[in-house]
Write a protein that holds these residues in place. Structure first.
Motif, PDB file in Angstrom:
ATOM      1  N   ASN A   1       0.870  -1.065  -0.100  1.00 37.06           N
ATOM      2  CA  ASN A   1       0.109   0.166   0.077  1.00 37.06           C
ATOM      3  C   ASN A   1       1.003   1.282  -0.037  1.00 37.06           C
ATOM      4  N   PRO A   2       1.733   1.431  -1.049  1.00 44.18           N
ATOM      5  CA  PRO A   2       2.425   2.718  -1.068  1.00 44.18           C
ATOM      6  C   PRO A   2       1.509   3.842  -1.380  1.00 44.18           C
ATOM      7  N   PHE A   3       2.065   5.113  -1.228  1.00 45.22           N
ATOM      8  CA  PHE A   3       1.077   6.188  -1.468  1.00 45.22           C
ATOM      9  C   PHE A   3       1.837   7.368  -2.285  1.00 45.22           C
ATOM     10  N   ALA A   4       1.586   8.306  -2.757  1.00 47.32           N
ATOM     11  CA  ALA A   4       2.309   9.308  -3.549  1.00 47.32           C
ATOM     12  C   ALA A   4       2.566  10.533  -2.621  1.00 47.32           C
ATOM     13  N   GLN A   5       1.385  10.769  -1.863  1.00 50.92           N
ATOM     14  CA  GLN A   5       1.589  12.101  -0.999  1.00 50.92           C
ATOM     15  C   GLN A   5       1.022  11.851   0.385  1.00 50.92           C
ATOM     16  N   ILE A   6       1.230  12.648   1.219  1.00 48.47           N
ATOM     17  CA  ILE A   6       0.520  12.632   2.638  1.00 48.47           C
ATOM     18  C   ILE A   6       0.842  14.039   3.190  1.00 48.47           C
ATOM     19  N   ASN A   7      -0.201  14.643   3.870  1.00 46.30           N
ATOM     20  CA  ASN A   7      -0.139  16.018   4.459  1.00 46.30           C
ATOM     21  C   ASN A   7       0.687  15.982   5.906  1.00 46.30           C
ATOM     22  N   ALA A   8       1.372  17.023   6.035  1.00 45.55           N
ATOM     23  CA  ALA A   8       2.128  17.225   7.258  1.00 45.55           C
ATOM     24  C   ALA A   8       1.102  17.471   8.335  1.00 45.55           C
ATOM     25  N   GLY A   9       1.277  16.835   9.603  1.00 45.45           N
ATOM     26  CA  GLY A   9       0.432  16.846  10.722  1.00 45.45           C
ATOM     27  C   GLY A   9      -0.678  16.015  10.556  1.00 45.45           C
ATOM     28  N   SER A  10      -0.965  15.045   9.401  1.00 46.10           N
ATOM     29  CA  SER A  10      -1.905  14.171   9.620  1.00 46.10           C
ATOM     30  C   SER A  10      -1.574  12.950  10.318  1.00 46.10           C
ATOM     31  N   ALA A  11      -2.533  11.826  10.534  1.00 47.87           N
ATOM     32  CA  ALA A  11      -2.225  10.782  11.607  1.00 47.87           C
ATOM     33  C   ALA A  11      -1.446   9.830  10.874  1.00 47.87           C
ATOM     34  N   GLY A  12      -0.757   9.033  11.912  1.00 52.54           N
ATOM     35  CA  GLY A  12       0.146   7.906  11.013  1.00 52.54           C
ATOM     36  C   GLY A  12      -0.611   7.066  10.400  1.00 52.54           C
ATOM     37  N   VAL A  13       0.142   6.430   9.373  1.00 54.52           N
ATOM     38  CA  VAL A  13      -0.491   5.501   8.243  1.00 54.52           C
ATOM     39  C   VAL A  13       0.438   4.090   8.487  1.00 54.52           C
ATOM     40  N   THR A  14      -0.322   3.098   8.403  1.00 55.89           N
ATOM     41  CA  THR A  14       0.085   1.688   8.397  1.00 55.89           C
ATOM     42  C   THR A  14       0.550   1.290   7.204  1.00 55.89           C
ATOM     43  N   ILE A  15       1.951   1.151   7.012  1.00 55.38           N
ATOM     44  CA  ILE A  15       2.415   0.295   5.679  1.00 55.38           C
ATOM     45  C   ILE A  15       2.610  -0.985   6.028  1.00 55.38           C
ATOM     46  N   ASN A  16       2.227  -1.986   4.775  1.00 54.16           N
ATOM     47  CA  ASN A  16       2.417  -3.332   4.945  1.00 54.16           C
ATOM     48  C   ASN A  16       3.129  -3.915   3.751  1.00 54.16           C
ATOM     49  N   ALA A  17       3.732  -5.039   4.277  1.00 52.87           N
ATOM     50  CA  ALA A  17       4.853  -5.477   3.298  1.00 52.87           C
ATOM     51  C   ALA A  17       4.409  -7.061   3.225  1.00 52.87           C
ATOM     52  N   VAL A  18       4.713  -7.588   1.935  1.00 55.92           N
ATOM     53  CA  VAL A  18       4.152  -8.934   1.575  1.00 55.92           C
ATOM     54  C   VAL A  18       5.802  -9.682   1.371  1.00 55.92           C
ATOM     55  N   VAL A  19       6.035 -10.709   1.821  1.00 56.01           N
ATOM     56  CA  VAL A  19       7.337 -11.433   1.670  1.00 56.01           C
ATOM     57  C   VAL A  19       7.156 -12.767   1.180  1.00 56.01           C
ATOM     58  N   ASN A  20       7.342 -13.008   0.125  1.00 53.27           N
ATOM     59  CA  ASN A  20       7.164 -14.475  -0.519  1.00 53.27           C
ATOM     60  C   ASN A  20       8.150 -15.375  -0.312  1.00 53.27           C
ATOM     61  N   ASN A  21       8.185 -16.501  -0.091  1.00 49.23           N
ATOM     62  CA  ASN A  21       9.344 -17.762   0.265  1.00 49.23           C
ATOM     63  C   ASN A  21       9.997 -17.679   1.112  1.00 49.23           C
ATOM     64  N   ASP A  22       9.477 -16.746   2.346  1.00 42.22           N
ATOM     65  CA  ASP A  22      10.359 -16.519   3.535  1.00 42.22           C
ATOM     66  C   ASP A  22      10.075 -17.555   4.662  1.00 42.22           C
ATOM     67  N   VAL A  23      10.548 -18.786   4.302  1.00 42.48           N
ATOM     68  CA  VAL A  23      10.404 -19.810   5.029  1.00 42.48           C
ATOM     69  C   VAL A  23      10.484 -19.703   6.573  1.00 42.48           C
ATOM     70  N   ALA A  24      11.336 -18.805   7.083  1.00 47.58           N
ATOM     71  CA  ALA A  24      11.500 -18.479   8.430  1.00 47.58           C
ATOM     72  C   ALA A  24      10.511 -17.532   8.960  1.00 47.58           C
ATOM     73  N   GLY A  25       9.558 -16.968   7.868  1.00 47.91           N
ATOM     74  CA  GLY A  25       8.710 -15.854   8.505  1.00 47.91           C
ATOM     75  C   GLY A  25       9.480 -14.816   9.264  1.00 47.91           C
ATOM     76  N   GLN A  26      10.729 -14.156   8.853  1.00 45.44           N
ATOM     77  CA  GLN A  26      11.372 -13.369   9.521  1.00 45.44           C
ATOM     78  C   GLN A  26      11.136 -11.757   8.972  1.00 45.44           C
TER      79      GLN A  26
END
Length: 605
Positions: free
Chosen positions: A255-280
């Motif tokens: 969920n990348p974004f192109a712009q965010i306003n200064a002073g706005s609330a925090g945004v949660t950014i998520n990553a997907v890792v394929n074939n990470d057998v150790a789940g690190q």
């Protein structure tokens, strides 16, 4: 013949009536009784209350009400906020349904808050549904939270002969800070070295090394257990699957974004890792680090980005966030975005309001709110008190909406409407206008204004004015600088403490103190009293500050060593340099609500 028939009929009726006297049903008076009650419920845990109802022929059971065991507004109790905990899952089970016995059992789940409310005395009232005059109460307190153990970076899958993994444990509410012990087992039996090995065990970490080859079941699915040293019945578990994988790791930010306003609330950014057998998962980074905001709450597959309060100059206004695979640091994903200037009214704000009506009654409120930049107040908290008793709220959750407009003098005006986020009786409804000017200062001069100097306010600050119902209001509002608020930010600083009545400008108490890391007042003293109690100069201040909630609210307790009096204040943080106060004690000797502040003391103070 007619006389015989009449006598026969009368005799038959008499026999029938006499025959009904000994076989009738009898149901006693309705009664209710608790079958499970606590003295103390540990913070963050659940307790199921149970009440048995006897002789309710409809078997409707009872209804439950939770309140603070403290009088307010003429009642013997004070309505609860979420700080008291919550009731849920009420159910009624019929165990006997006549003809002579009617019994039912009503249960409800109580979820205790992590921290105790003030005062720490709750009362649960059970009222018979069939007769509201039949009631029963139970009084209890909230105890210290139970120890909680979390393995913060659990392994889901790992390949044979993979690199060792350091597991980390988090132990909450362990006053001894003793950490955990570690164990590696398969189906309840020790399995090392076939299932791998643990090494370098520390109170809060351990290294797991998988076996060199794929083991047979059950050693291919071992469990790593972290058990609290202080409370050995509390553990967390990491169930691992050892399996081979020949596929390369890949990383993508979902969920990348192109712009965010200064002073706005925090945004949660998520990553997907394929074939990470150790789940690190991934590690997170932000470049550049200066003036570009901050990353927090980092998890293997998520992170929270919070922008700065003001938009930085180039190139810091176009930072980059990168997610890098822990298992294979050559694999990563990133995105660049622009930090735009803040919306006209967006972010976290702290405010203080004073007012009066035509009858000379005074009102005061201190609170915090969060605006979304699009017309909604999404969250907030308020403490409200009036001298005529028509308003008394402590830590009430609020929400609302607002409209922004440009005033004739060039200021940006925001019309706010604040009301209860939850149902309450009486309801809270406050309206006022906040005026923000590019060069306007918020000063503490003149009657009815705050005694705080303009130096405490950052650039994003404004004046409050308007009328809400019968109350004519004024005050100040400023952007909240601390997120999250922690006592450690205030600890060790020399702090000035001052109070006044909401309808007066003169300060009647002025003192100073410092706070320990735990929030206790140290080196506290009262230096002057004007219009307040006489002869208290030099008195030692005692008490302390409890942890802040997510809206920046705490409770400050102040006691005088030479007096039996103790005062409690709601304390709302603007920054690590200033807190706004309003007294919450219902029995204050001052007719007008008492407000004040705690701020950084000047060297000459």
């Amino acid at each position: 013949m007619r006389r015989f028939s009449a006598l026969f009929f009368a005799g038959a009726v008499l026999i029938l009536l006499c025959g009904c006297g000994g076989g009738g049903n009898s149901v006693g008076p309705l009664s209710i009784a608790f079958t499970s009650t606590p003295v103390t419920v540990p913070g963050g845990t659940n307790f199921v209350f149970s009440v048995t109802t006897q002789n309710d022929t409809l078997n409707r059971g009872v209804n439950f009400t939770l309140a603070l065991n403290e009088p307010s507004n003429g009642d013997t109790t004070t309505p609860c906020t979420t700080a008291c905990g919550t009731l849920s899952g009420q159910s009624n089970t019929v165990t006997a349904n006549g003809p002579d016995t009617f019994t039912s059992t009503t249960t409800v789940n109580f979820a205790a808050p992590l921290l105790p409310p003030t005062p720490n005395s709750l009362i649960l009232t059970a009222t018979a549904d069939a007769n509201s005059s039949v009631t029963l109460t139970d009084t209890f307190t909230i105890g210290a939270p139970q120890v909680v153990v979390h393995i913060t970076n659990k392994i889901t899958n790992i390949a044979p002969d993979a690199e060792p993994v350091t597991l980390n444990a988090q132990v909450l509410f362990d006053t001894a800070n003793a950490g955990v012990t570690w164990a590696l087992m398969a189906q309840g039996a020790a399995c090392s070295p076939a299932c791998g090995a643990l090494s370098s065990a520390q109170p809060f970490s351990v290294i797991y090394t998988p076996p060199a080859t794929l083991p047979a079941a059950p050693n291919n699915t071992p469990t790593i257990t972290a058990t609290s040293v202080t409370t050995t019945t509390v553990s967390d578990f990491d169930d691992i699957r050892i399996q081979a994988s020949a596929q390369p790791i890949s990383v993508s930010i979902s969920n990348p974004f192109a712009q965010i306003n200064a002073g706005s609330a925090g945004v949660t950014i998520n990553a997907v890792v394929n074939n990470d057998v150790a789940g690190q998962g991934v590690s997170w980074s932000l470049e550049p680090t200066a003036q570009a905001g901050a990353l927090s709450a980092q998890q293997p597959l998520s992170v929270i980005y919070t922008p700065p309060n003001t938009a930085p100059q180039s190139p810091n206004n176009t930072p980059m966030i990168t997610a890098t695979s822990v298992a294979d640091p050559t694999k990563s994903d990133s995105f660049t975005f622009t930090i735009a200037p803040p919306a006209a009214f967006q972010g976290n704000y702290t405010f203080i309001v004073r007012g009066h009506d035509d009858g000379g009654n005074a009102i005061a409120a201190v609170g915090s709110l969060r605006s979304d930049g699009a017309g909604k107040i999404t969250a907030g908290e308020i403490d409200l008190k009036s001298s005529d008793g028509s308003a008394l709220e402590s830590g009430a959750s609020v929400a609302g909406n607002y409209e922004s407009r440009k005033a004739q003098d060039g200021t940006d005006d925001v019309d706010l409407r604040i009301e209860n986020a939850l149902s309450a009786n009486p309801p809270i409804r406050i309206t006022f206008t906040a005026s923000f000017g590019n060069s306007r200062e918020v000063t503490g001069s003149g009657p009815g204004t705050s005694p705080v100097s303009s130096g405490r306010f950052p650039a994003v600050a404004g004046k409050i004015s308007g009328q809400s119902g019968k109350w004519i209001l004024e005050g100040e509002i400023t952007r909240h600088e601390m997120d999250p608020v922690v006592i450690a930010d205030l600890a060790g600083k020399a702090l000035a403490f001052q109070l006044r009545a909401a309808n007066e400008s003169a300060i009647y108490e002025l003192g100073r103190f410092s706070l320990s890391d735990s929030g206790a007042i140290i080196d506290g003293s009262l230096s002057s009293v004007q219009g307040g109690p006489v002869g208290l100069e030099g008195n030692v201040l005692e008490g302390g500050l409890v942890p802040f909630d997510e809206m920046g609210r705490s409770t400050l307790t102040v006691a005088l060593a030479k007096s039996a009096g103790t005062h409690r204040f709601a304390a709302y943080a603007i920054s690590e340099r200033c807190l706004l106060l309003i007294e919450t004690d219902s029995g204050s000797s001052f007719r007008s609500p008492v407000i004040g502040e705690v701020k950084m003391a000047s060297p000459s103070h």
